[in-house]
Write a protein that holds these residues in place. Structure first.
Motif, PDB file in Angstrom:
ATOM      1  N   ILE A   7       9.175  31.443  76.198  1.00 53.48           N
ATOM      2  CA  ILE A   7      10.286  31.388  77.073  1.00 53.48           C
ATOM      3  C   ILE A   7      11.095  32.618  77.669  1.00 53.48           C
ATOM      4  O   ILE A   7      11.056  32.857  78.778  1.00 53.48           O
ATOM      5  CB  ILE A   7      11.386  30.613  76.667  1.00 53.48           C
ATOM      6  CG1 ILE A   7      10.919  29.144  76.338  1.00 53.48           C
ATOM      7  CG2 ILE A   7      12.782  30.365  77.217  1.00 53.48           C
ATOM      8  CD1 ILE A   7      11.806  28.103  75.496  1.00 53.48           C
ATOM      9  N   TYR A  11      11.170  34.001  81.403  1.00 59.11           N
ATOM     10  CA  TYR A  11      12.370  34.638  82.182  1.00 59.11           C
ATOM     11  C   TYR A  11      12.039  36.088  82.507  1.00 59.11           C
ATOM     12  O   TYR A  11      12.458  36.438  83.697  1.00 59.11           O
ATOM     13  CB  TYR A  11      13.477  34.685  81.061  1.00 59.11           C
ATOM     14  CG  TYR A  11      14.319  33.493  80.992  1.00 59.11           C
ATOM     15  CD1 TYR A  11      15.399  33.347  81.977  1.00 59.11           C
ATOM     16  CD2 TYR A  11      13.986  32.612  80.323  1.00 59.11           C
ATOM     17  CE1 TYR A  11      16.213  32.345  81.903  1.00 59.11           C
ATOM     18  CE2 TYR A  11      15.123  31.200  80.286  1.00 59.11           C
ATOM     19  CZ  TYR A  11      16.052  31.205  81.088  1.00 59.11           C
ATOM     20  OH  TYR A  11      16.869  30.139  81.031  1.00 59.11           O
ATOM     21  N   GLY A  23      20.393  29.755  77.906  1.00 63.11           N
ATOM     22  CA  GLY A  23      19.297  29.276  78.434  1.00 63.11           C
ATOM     23  C   GLY A  23      17.992  29.145  77.629  1.00 63.11           C
ATOM     24  O   GLY A  23      17.425  28.311  77.614  1.00 63.11           O
ATOM     25  N   TRP A  27      16.185  25.546  76.719  1.00 65.27           N
ATOM     26  CA  TRP A  27      14.847  25.160  77.369  1.00 65.27           C
ATOM     27  C   TRP A  27      13.964  25.137  75.803  1.00 65.27           C
ATOM     28  O   TRP A  27      12.904  24.459  75.519  1.00 65.27           O
ATOM     29  CB  TRP A  27      14.189  26.437  77.893  1.00 65.27           C
ATOM     30  CG  TRP A  27      14.650  26.165  79.399  1.00 65.27           C
ATOM     31  CD1 TRP A  27      15.519  26.870  79.993  1.00 65.27           C
ATOM     32  CD2 TRP A  27      14.358  25.289  80.227  1.00 65.27           C
ATOM     33  NE1 TRP A  27      15.507  26.299  81.253  1.00 65.27           N
ATOM     34  CE2 TRP A  27      14.791  25.246  81.627  1.00 65.27           C
ATOM     35  CE3 TRP A  27      13.356  23.991  80.042  1.00 65.27           C
ATOM     36  CZ2 TRP A  27      14.553  24.428  82.601  1.00 65.27           C
ATOM     37  CZ3 TRP A  27      13.246  23.186  81.015  1.00 65.27           C
ATOM     38  CH2 TRP A  27      13.653  23.288  82.287  1.00 65.27           C
ATOM     39  N   LYS A  28      14.356  25.747  74.602  1.00 68.51           N
ATOM     40  CA  LYS A  28      13.654  25.782  73.649  1.00 68.51           C
ATOM     41  C   LYS A  28      13.841  24.625  72.784  1.00 68.51           C
ATOM     42  O   LYS A  28      12.996  23.736  72.358  1.00 68.51           O
ATOM     43  CB  LYS A  28      14.159  26.725  72.423  1.00 68.51           C
ATOM     44  CG  LYS A  28      13.359  26.848  71.140  1.00 68.51           C
ATOM     45  CD  LYS A  28      13.907  27.927  70.269  1.00 68.51           C
ATOM     46  CE  LYS A  28      12.873  28.119  69.126  1.00 68.51           C
ATOM     47  NZ  LYS A  28      12.609  26.713  68.379  1.00 68.51           N
ATOM     48  N   LYS A  30      14.433  21.705  74.457  1.00 69.41           N
ATOM     49  CA  LYS A  30      13.580  20.841  75.325  1.00 69.41           C
ATOM     50  C   LYS A  30      12.065  20.742  75.168  1.00 69.41           C
ATOM     51  O   LYS A  30      11.316  20.026  74.979  1.00 69.41           O
ATOM     52  CB  LYS A  30      13.596  21.020  76.936  1.00 69.41           C
ATOM     53  CG  LYS A  30      14.965  20.634  77.396  1.00 69.41           C
ATOM     54  CD  LYS A  30      14.946  19.410  78.168  1.00 69.41           C
ATOM     55  CE  LYS A  30      16.378  19.167  78.931  1.00 69.41           C
ATOM     56  NZ  LYS A  30      16.669  17.913  79.072  1.00 69.41           N
ATOM     57  N   VAL A  31      11.437  22.136  75.010  1.00 71.97           N
ATOM     58  CA  VAL A  31      10.109  22.221  74.726  1.00 71.97           C
ATOM     59  C   VAL A  31       9.730  21.612  73.223  1.00 71.97           C
ATOM     60  O   VAL A  31       8.792  21.035  73.147  1.00 71.97           O
ATOM     61  CB  VAL A  31       9.760  23.622  75.038  1.00 71.97           C
ATOM     62  CG1 VAL A  31       8.227  24.023  74.656  1.00 71.97           C
ATOM     63  CG2 VAL A  31       9.888  24.022  76.512  1.00 71.97           C
ATOM     64  N   ALA A  36      10.121  18.323  77.548  1.00 71.73           N
ATOM     65  CA  ALA A  36       9.776  19.458  78.672  1.00 71.73           C
ATOM     66  C   ALA A  36       8.612  20.283  78.160  1.00 71.73           C
ATOM     67  O   ALA A  36       8.501  20.613  77.050  1.00 71.73           O
ATOM     68  CB  ALA A  36      10.816  20.295  79.235  1.00 71.73           C
ATOM     69  N   LEU A  38       6.326  24.216  79.094  1.00 69.34           N
ATOM     70  CA  LEU A  38       6.764  25.450  79.750  1.00 69.34           C
ATOM     71  C   LEU A  38       6.408  25.420  81.278  1.00 69.34           C
ATOM     72  O   LEU A  38       6.953  26.240  81.859  1.00 69.34           O
ATOM     73  CB  LEU A  38       5.679  26.569  78.912  1.00 69.34           C
ATOM     74  CG  LEU A  38       6.194  26.870  77.584  1.00 69.34           C
ATOM     75  CD1 LEU A  38       5.183  28.115  76.949  1.00 69.34           C
ATOM     76  CD2 LEU A  38       7.380  27.341  77.267  1.00 69.34           C
ATOM     77  N   ASP A  40       7.019  22.954  83.004  1.00 68.52           N
ATOM     78  CA  ASP A  40       8.368  22.232  83.424  1.00 68.52           C
ATOM     79  C   ASP A  40       9.541  23.367  83.758  1.00 68.52           C
ATOM     80  O   ASP A  40      10.252  23.281  84.846  1.00 68.52           O
ATOM     81  CB  ASP A  40       9.118  21.096  82.658  1.00 68.52           C
ATOM     82  CG  ASP A  40       8.177  20.032  82.562  1.00 68.52           C
ATOM     83  OD1 ASP A  40       7.324  19.743  83.663  1.00 68.52           O
ATOM     84  OD2 ASP A  40       8.151  19.220  81.378  1.00 68.52           O
ATOM     85  N   LEU A  41       9.695  24.234  82.637  1.00 64.87           N
ATOM     86  CA  LEU A  41      10.612  25.422  82.890  1.00 64.87           C
ATOM     87  C   LEU A  41      10.399  26.289  84.199  1.00 64.87           C
ATOM     88  O   LEU A  41      11.224  26.527  84.892  1.00 64.87           O
ATOM     89  CB  LEU A  41      10.273  26.278  81.747  1.00 64.87           C
ATOM     90  CG  LEU A  41      11.315  27.488  81.643  1.00 64.87           C
ATOM     91  CD1 LEU A  41      11.983  27.382  80.261  1.00 64.87           C
ATOM     92  CD2 LEU A  41      10.121  28.804  81.487  1.00 64.87           C
TER      93      LEU A  41
END
Length: 84
Positions: A7, A11, A23, A27-28, A30-31, A36, A38, A40-41
């Motif tokens: 992630i 970024y 953030g 995301w962490k 979600k993944v 989700a 990567l 999707d991110l």
């Protein structure tokens, strides 16, 4: 490599900065939770205000070049089209 490392790399590639703690955590979770990927991110980034501010009016090839440079180069890239 951990999800957090991946992630952070995304970024840096897209925004030329590391993720802020909120953030990264978002995301962490979600993944790691499977809701989700990567991919999707990266897709979600293109809809953000930060992305629009950085890349508005920029050609697709220039965006690819910037993302590549942010991810791969330290200092100026010697080859402006490294994929060719």
């Amino acid at each position: 490599m951990t999800t957090a490392d991946d992630i952070q790399k995304i970024y840096i590639a897209y925004f030329n900065r590391p993720a802020d703690s909120a953030g990264l955590s978002f995301w962490k979770d979600k993944v790691d939770g499977g809701s989700a990927s990567l991919s999707d991110l990266t897709n979600a980034f293109s809809g953000t205000e930060e992305y629009r501010n950085l890349y508005s009016g920029t050609s697709n090839s220039a965006i690819v070049e910037k993302v590549y440079r942010h991810r791969r180069c330290v200092g100026p890239c010697q080859n402006t089209t490294p994929w060719s």
